[in-house]
Design an enzyme around this catalytic site. Sequence first.
Site, PDB file in Angstrom:
ATOM      1  N   MET A  26     146.350 101.520 -74.500  1.00  0.00           N
ATOM      2  CA  MET A  26     147.560 101.880 -75.246  1.00  0.00           C
ATOM      3  C   MET A  26     147.484 101.261 -76.648  1.00  0.00           C
ATOM      4  SD  MET A  26     150.616 102.263 -72.579  1.00  0.00           S
ATOM      5  CE  MET A  26     151.086 100.577 -72.397  1.00  0.00           C
ATOM      6  N   GLY A  27     146.290 100.885 -77.078  1.00  0.00           N
ATOM      7  CA  GLY A  27     146.110 100.359 -78.431  1.00  0.00           C
ATOM      8  C   GLY A  27     146.482  98.891 -78.547  1.00  0.00           C
ATOM      9  N   HIS A  30     142.406  94.318 -78.487  1.00  0.00           N
ATOM     10  CA  HIS A  30     142.127  92.875 -78.476  1.00  0.00           C
ATOM     11  C   HIS A  30     140.840  92.625 -77.697  1.00  0.00           C
ATOM     12  CE1 HIS A  30     143.716  93.036 -74.423  1.00  0.00           C
ATOM     13  NE2 HIS A  30     144.902  93.444 -74.857  1.00  0.00           N
ATOM     14  N   GLY A  32     140.308  91.638 -74.784  1.00  0.00           N
ATOM     15  CA  GLY A  32     140.323  92.160 -73.404  1.00  0.00           C
ATOM     16  C   GLY A  32     139.786  93.591 -73.407  1.00  0.00           C
ATOM     17  N   HIS A  33     140.320  94.425 -74.326  1.00  0.00           N
ATOM     18  CA  HIS A  33     139.817  95.800 -74.447  1.00  0.00           C
ATOM     19  C   HIS A  33     138.334  95.783 -74.818  1.00  0.00           C
ATOM     20  CE1 HIS A  33     144.214  96.522 -75.730  1.00  0.00           C
ATOM     21  NE2 HIS A  33     144.092  97.076 -74.545  1.00  0.00           N
ATOM     22  N   LEU A 178     145.062  87.811 -72.565  1.00  0.00           N
ATOM     23  CA  LEU A 178     145.275  88.656 -73.749  1.00  0.00           C
ATOM     24  C   LEU A 178     146.052  89.902 -73.349  1.00  0.00           C
ATOM     25  CD1 LEU A 178     141.794  88.323 -75.455  1.00  0.00           C
ATOM     26  CD2 LEU A 178     143.970  87.450 -76.299  1.00  0.00           C
ATOM     27  N   SER A 179     146.993  90.267 -74.202  1.00  0.00           N
ATOM     28  CA  SER A 179     147.809  91.448 -73.941  1.00  0.00           C
ATOM     29  C   SER A 179     148.415  91.908 -75.260  1.00  0.00           C
ATOM     30  CB  SER A 179     148.921  91.076 -72.953  1.00  0.00           C
ATOM     31  OG  SER A 179     149.932  92.055 -72.977  1.00  0.00           O
TER      32      SER A 179
HETATM   33  P1  AMP Z   1     146.493  98.411 -72.128  1.00  0.00           P
HETATM   34  O1  AMP Z   1     146.111  98.787 -73.528  1.00  0.00           O
HETATM   35  O2  AMP Z   1     147.299  97.153 -72.047  1.00  0.00           O
HETATM   36  O3  AMP Z   1     147.093  99.564 -71.363  1.00  0.00           O
HETATM   37  O4  AMP Z   1     145.139  98.046 -71.384  1.00  0.00           O
HETATM   38  C1  AMP Z   1     144.061  98.931 -71.373  1.00  0.00           C
HETATM   39  C2  AMP Z   1     143.005  98.393 -70.427  1.00  0.00           C
HETATM   40  O5  AMP Z   1     142.606  97.094 -70.856  1.00  0.00           O
HETATM   41  C3  AMP Z   1     143.512  98.226 -68.993  1.00  0.00           C
HETATM   42  O6  AMP Z   1     142.492  98.582 -68.083  1.00  0.00           O
HETATM   43  C4  AMP Z   1     143.825  96.756 -68.917  1.00  0.00           C
HETATM   44  O7  AMP Z   1     143.754  96.224 -67.604  1.00  0.00           O
HETATM   45  C5  AMP Z   1     142.733  96.167 -69.789  1.00  0.00           C
HETATM   46  N1  AMP Z   1     143.115  94.844 -70.279  1.00  0.00           N
HETATM   47  C6  AMP Z   1     144.276  94.512 -70.883  1.00  0.00           C
HETATM   48  N2  AMP Z   1     144.308  93.188 -71.141  1.00  0.00           N
HETATM   49  C7  AMP Z   1     143.145  92.678 -70.679  1.00  0.00           C
HETATM   50  C8  AMP Z   1     142.571  91.360 -70.638  1.00  0.00           C
HETATM   51  N3  AMP Z   1     143.212  90.306 -71.117  1.00  0.00           N
HETATM   52  N4  AMP Z   1     141.344  91.202 -70.080  1.00  0.00           N
HETATM   53  C9  AMP Z   1     140.673  92.281 -69.565  1.00  0.00           C
HETATM   54  N5  AMP Z   1     141.162  93.543 -69.588  1.00  0.00           N
HETATM   55  C10 AMP Z   1     142.375  93.745 -70.130  1.00  0.00           C
END
Ligand code: AMP
Length: 270
Positions: A26-27, A30, A32-33, A178-179
């Site tokens: 969802m952009g 970071h 994590g992505h 990370l989020s």
């Molecule tokens: P999001 O953009 O938050 O919807 O996340 C997109 C993808 O990145 C999802 O598969 C999340 O589980 C993964 N993700 C988000 N935060 C982290 C993190 N801190 N470490 C690893 N993967 C992450």
Amino acid sequence: MKIIKSIFDLNKEIKDFKNIGFVPTMGGIHLGHASLIKASQKKKRMTIVSIFVNPKQFNNANDYKKYPRNIKNDIISLKKLNVDYLFVPKTKDIYKFKAKKFVLKKKDKILCAKFRKDHFEGVLNVMNRLMSIIKSKDLFMGEKDFQQLFLIRRFLSKKFNVRINSCPTIRTTNKIALSTRNKLLNKKSLKKASQIAIFLNKIKFKSKLHSSRSNINLSDLKKELEKKFDIKIDYLEFRDEKNLKLNNFKNKFRLFAAYHINKIRLIDNF
Ligand code: AMP
């Protein structure tokens, strides 16, 4: 990196590729992505990242409105990571074709499904649509969103014959997962989030020591944390990694937590 906005253009571009690695996001890109992208590249996949803030998975209109968006920065980050394709679809295009609706059973209404009405129905809906467009062999997802990973594995992996590669949670040096939502936290809340993560990690560590298991009373700890950090905790539960059942400590398990800090809802697991 090619940036593609329409489903038609994407189809044209990728129809002959057989080794696609798909990283849906969802952009607010970071590290994590980035770890998911690197995992795809390590497998020598042609990597497609999507950025789509899916309105249907937000059970709160204000949360959707406030969700951090910064496409310019995201493009810079993704170019640096040597991503092959960035797919940025429009909401009306994603939802213009008919697709299966998913309904969670009562037994699935646990953890976030209990507290965020229709959230996972929205996640499964959009992932079903994205995967029917992208048809990748490999999907890369984070353990940070463990329940999401679990449900996608159960509902979609067979249908699309896709390998779901789960990637460990990436944290800051002070242990916060990370989020994108962390961008909404002020300094004080970030400090608290770090202390909470360290605290929960310790509980998980203790729970692994055979002798101290029975001494851990999560409902007391929940109250203690709520008071100490002035937060509201939705859940704090040990659950089995395989089936998400409440844990009897026989199989591998994780400590799952969701809490509201200064009106921002964070989730984590250890
Ligand atoms: P999001 O953009 O938050 O919807 O996340 C997109 C993808 O990145 C999802 O598969 C999340 O589980 C993964 N993700 C988000 N935060 C982290 C993190 N801190 N470490 C690893 N993967 C992450």
